[in-house]
Enzyme design. Structure first.
Site, PDB file in Angstrom:
ATOM      1  N   PRO A 141       0.791  -1.227   0.000  1.00 61.94           N
ATOM      2  CG  PRO A 141      -0.096  -1.032   2.161  1.00 61.94           C
ATOM      3  CD  PRO A 141       0.590  -1.996   1.238  1.00 61.94           C
ATOM      4  CG  ASN A 142      -0.304   4.366   1.324  1.00 61.72           C
ATOM      5  OD1 ASN A 142      -1.289   4.856   0.778  1.00 61.72           O
ATOM      6  ND2 ASN A 142      -0.331   3.903   2.557  1.00 61.72           N
ATOM      7  NE  ARG A 157       3.112   7.280   2.776  1.00 66.28           N
ATOM      8  CZ  ARG A 157       3.634   6.162   3.237  1.00 66.28           C
ATOM      9  NH1 ARG A 157       4.097   5.257   2.420  1.00 66.28           N
ATOM     10  NH2 ARG A 157       3.668   5.948   4.532  1.00 66.28           N
ATOM     11  CE1 TYR A 194       8.692   5.011   2.200  1.00 67.15           C
ATOM     12  CE2 TYR A 194       7.328   6.923   2.645  1.00 67.15           C
ATOM     13  CZ  TYR A 194       7.731   5.657   2.965  1.00 67.15           C
ATOM     14  OH  TYR A 194       7.184   5.017   4.035  1.00 67.15           O
ATOM     15  CG  ASN A 223       8.422  -1.858   0.080  1.00 69.81           C
ATOM     16  OD1 ASN A 223       7.826  -1.949   1.143  1.00 69.81           O
ATOM     17  ND2 ASN A 223       9.093  -0.779  -0.277  1.00 69.81           N
ATOM     18  CB  ALA A 231       1.169  -0.044   5.868  1.00 75.83           C
ATOM     19  CD  GLU A 248      10.628  -7.511   5.403  1.00 74.68           C
ATOM     20  OE1 GLU A 248       9.844  -6.752   5.982  1.00 74.68           O
ATOM     21  OE2 GLU A 248      11.278  -8.400   5.995  1.00 74.68           O
ATOM     22  CG  HIS A 297      11.010  -2.308   4.394  1.00 77.97           C
ATOM     23  ND1 HIS A 297       9.641  -2.203   4.326  1.00 77.97           N
ATOM     24  CD2 HIS A 297      11.278  -3.519   4.927  1.00 77.97           C
ATOM     25  CE1 HIS A 297       9.100  -3.309   4.821  1.00 77.97           C
ATOM     26  NE2 HIS A 297      10.079  -4.126   5.189  1.00 77.97           N
ATOM     27  NE  ARG A 341       9.644   6.260   8.080  1.00 81.70           N
ATOM     28  CZ  ARG A 341       8.671   6.028   7.213  1.00 81.70           C
ATOM     29  NH1 ARG A 341       8.742   4.992   6.406  1.00 81.70           N
ATOM     30  NH2 ARG A 341       7.627   6.840   7.129  1.00 81.70           N
TER      31      ARG A 341
END
Length: 150
Positions: free
Chosen positions: A11-12, A19, A24, A75, A78, A102, A104, A111
Site C-alpha cells: 500500500p501507498n 508521498r 521516499y 516491499n 504498511a 523483503e 524497504h 522511524r
C-alpha cells in the site's frame, strides 16, 4: 528470456514521488518499474513489478508465485507490521524453496516505533532496508545469486 521474478509492492507505494518525498525520494513507481526491469535484464531475470493497496491482492500474488515457482522481491509497506495473512502467504513462498527478499525504501528501524516490527522478516529469505530504490537492485542480485546457487 531469463528466470521470472515478481516485485510486489504494498500500500501507498503507488504514491511514490508524491508521498513523503523527504523519506521516499522524488522518483515514482514508473521509475522503480524501469529500474527493476533494467537491473533484472542485466542479471538474466525477467522482472515484473506490481503494486496494490489491497491486502488480498498481494496475498493472491504470493499464492501465484508459489504455484508458478516464481521468486519474489517484496516491499510489503504498511502490511509489514500487522498482516499475518500476508506473512502466512509469504511463508508459503519460502517453504516452497523460492527466494523471497523483503525490501524497504526507508529504514523502518529509524522511524516510528510501530514500524520497527515486521511480521514478514521472520519468513523472508533476507531483508534489505534503508537504501532507497538501490535496495531493489540488491534484492534482485540476491535472487539471481540464490537461483544460481541452487
Amino acid at each position: 528470456m531469463g528466470t521470472r521474478v515478481v516485485v510486489v509492492n504494498g500500500p501507498n507505494l503507488g504514491r511514490l514521488g508524491v508521498r513523503e518525498p523527504d523519506v521516499y525520494g522524488h522518483l515514482d513507481l514508473e521509475a522503480l518499474r524501469r529500474d527493476c526491469t533494467t537491473w533484472g535484464s542485466e542479471l538474466g531475470l525477467d522482472v515484473e513489478v506490481r503494486q496494490s493497496d489491497d491486502e488480498g491482492q498481494v496475498i493472491s500474488w504470493m499464492h501465484q508465485a508459489v504455484d508458478e515457482r516464481t521468486p519474489v522481491v517484496m516491499n510489503p509497506a504498511a502490511f509489514t507490521h500487522y498482516s499475518y495473512g500476508l506473512a502466512d502467504a509469504a511463508a508459503q513462498v519460502t517453504e516452497a524453496g523460492l527466494p523471497l527478499m523483503e525490501v524497504h525504501i526507508s529504514n523502518p528501524a529509524s522511524r516510528e516505533a510501530f514500524r520497527r516490527h515486521s511480521v514478514i522478516s521472520p519468513v523472508a529469505t533476507g531483508t534489505i532496508t534503508g537504501l532507497g530504490f538501490y535496495g531493489y537492485r540488491l534484492a534482485l542480485e540476491s535472487v539471481a545469486h540464490l537461483i544460481e546457487r541452487s
